[in-house]
Design a protein around this motif. Structure first.
Motif, PDB file in Angstrom:
ATOM      1  N   GLU A  61     -24.773  10.663  30.036  1.00  0.00           N
ATOM      2  CA  GLU A  61     -23.885  11.786  29.727  1.00  0.00           C
ATOM      3  C   GLU A  61     -24.298  12.461  28.421  1.00  0.00           C
ATOM      4  OE1 GLU A  61     -20.205  14.094  30.353  1.00  0.00           O
ATOM      5  OE2 GLU A  61     -21.328  12.731  31.651  1.00  0.00           O
ATOM      6  N   GLU A  62     -24.572  11.654  27.414  1.00  0.00           N
ATOM      7  CA  GLU A  62     -24.972  12.210  26.120  1.00  0.00           C
ATOM      8  C   GLU A  62     -26.300  12.947  26.230  1.00  0.00           C
ATOM      9  OE1 GLU A  62     -25.865  10.696  21.525  1.00  0.00           O
ATOM     10  OE2 GLU A  62     -25.154   9.287  23.057  1.00  0.00           O
ATOM     11  N   ARG A  65     -25.712  16.325  28.317  1.00  0.00           N
ATOM     12  CA  ARG A  65     -25.001  17.346  27.551  1.00  0.00           C
ATOM     13  C   ARG A  65     -25.870  17.936  26.443  1.00  0.00           C
ATOM     14  NH1 ARG A  65     -19.408  17.865  27.433  1.00  0.00           N
ATOM     15  NH2 ARG A  65     -18.335  16.762  29.119  1.00  0.00           N
ATOM     16  N   SER A  66     -26.656  17.086  25.795  1.00  0.00           N
ATOM     17  CA  SER A  66     -27.500  17.581  24.703  1.00  0.00           C
ATOM     18  C   SER A  66     -28.526  18.597  25.194  1.00  0.00           C
ATOM     19  CB  SER A  66     -28.211  16.410  24.020  1.00  0.00           C
ATOM     20  OG  SER A  66     -29.171  15.816  24.892  1.00  0.00           O
TER      21      SER A  66
END
Length: 265
Positions: A61-62, A65-66
């Motif tokens: 997820e991180e 999103r980045s």
């Protein structure tokens, strides 16, 4: 088996991914669909299967999103390629040593978000066009009106043709002419010189002595500067000046009365 790789295939776990990751345009999101494959070593396994799966999903997820938050909706293909390069191969998240993961994710835009993005692009294009037209209008106005002081004066006069009584040249010289960038044109210089000479003339008044001293001083300055050709400007054109009852002293002192011929005894 070592701890520097994902390990044998039978220890790997898979999880389906359905998520929404932000784009650079607020309110519009990429839909992420795909499969996450992960494996954890003993220090993470101690927390159980659910903990390992949560750690892997949060890491993905991180990462996702980045990447997506730096792309506009119309950059879907670029965002997809960047995500594939970052997630398609085995790697270890920086903050989670011992966890290995890779993912095959497809990014999509819903029809609703696609329409929103298109409306935004249309509005942005319209605003950009309006700004460009306004900039072009101002630039053409500047070239036509402020190209020279004379062109600016004509423009100012044209604006007041229907009300010449309201024509304010003092306001023009104070507010408009400096915008031309050439306020030191011949016309302006001539006006300043004329105002200076008028000031001097008013200060001299009707006193012949003042006139005489001023003329002598100017003549001396012109002579010292070597501007002899300008001295002729000081020669009076009015014959009555030659009959003035005062004569100019060469030392710049007070003029003295001229003795009339034939009256001396």
């Amino acid at each position: 088996m070592t701890n520097d790789g994902p390990g044998p295939w039978w220890n790997r776990r898979r999880s389906r991914i359905r998520a929404q990751w932000p784009t650079r345009l607020p309110g519009i999101r990429f839909c992420a669909r795909g499969t996450l494959t992960y494996r954890a070593h003993t220090n993470i396994k101690a927390g159980g299967t659910a903990t390992t799966r949560a750690a892997a999903r949060l890491a993905l997820e991180e990462l996702g999103r980045s990447i997506t938050q730096n792309h506009m909706p119309e950059q879907l293909a670029t965002a997809q390629e960047s995500l594939t390069l970052a997630a398609a191969h085995w790697h270890t998240p920086k903050d989670t040593p011992g966890l290995w993961l890779k993912a095959h994710i497809t990014l999509l835009l819903t029809e609703q978000d696609t329409n929103r993005a298109q409306r935004y692009q249309d509005a942005l294009r319209e605003v950009t066009l309006q700004l460009a037209k306004e900039h072009e209008r101002r630039e053409r106005f500047r070239q036509a009106v402020f190209d020279s002081p004379d062109a600016t004066r004509i423009w100012w006069l044209d604006r007041h043709l229907d009300a010449l009584e309201s024509l304010d040249w003092d306001l023009f010289k104070e507010k408009i002419l400096p915008l031309v960038g050439a306020a030191d044109d011949i016309h302006s210089k001539a006006e300043r010189i004329a105002h200076t000479l008028l000031y001097v003339w008013e200060k001299l008044g009707d006193n012949p002595g003042q006139h005489a001293r001023f003329t002598t001083t100017v003549r001396t300055v012109l002579d010292q500067m070597g501007w002899d050709d300008a001295i002729v400007w000081l020669v009076p054109d009015d014959p009555s000046d030659a009959n003035s009852p005062f004569s100019v002293r060469g030392d710049g002192g007070e003029p003295r009365p001229v003795t009339q011929a034939g009256t001396a005894r």
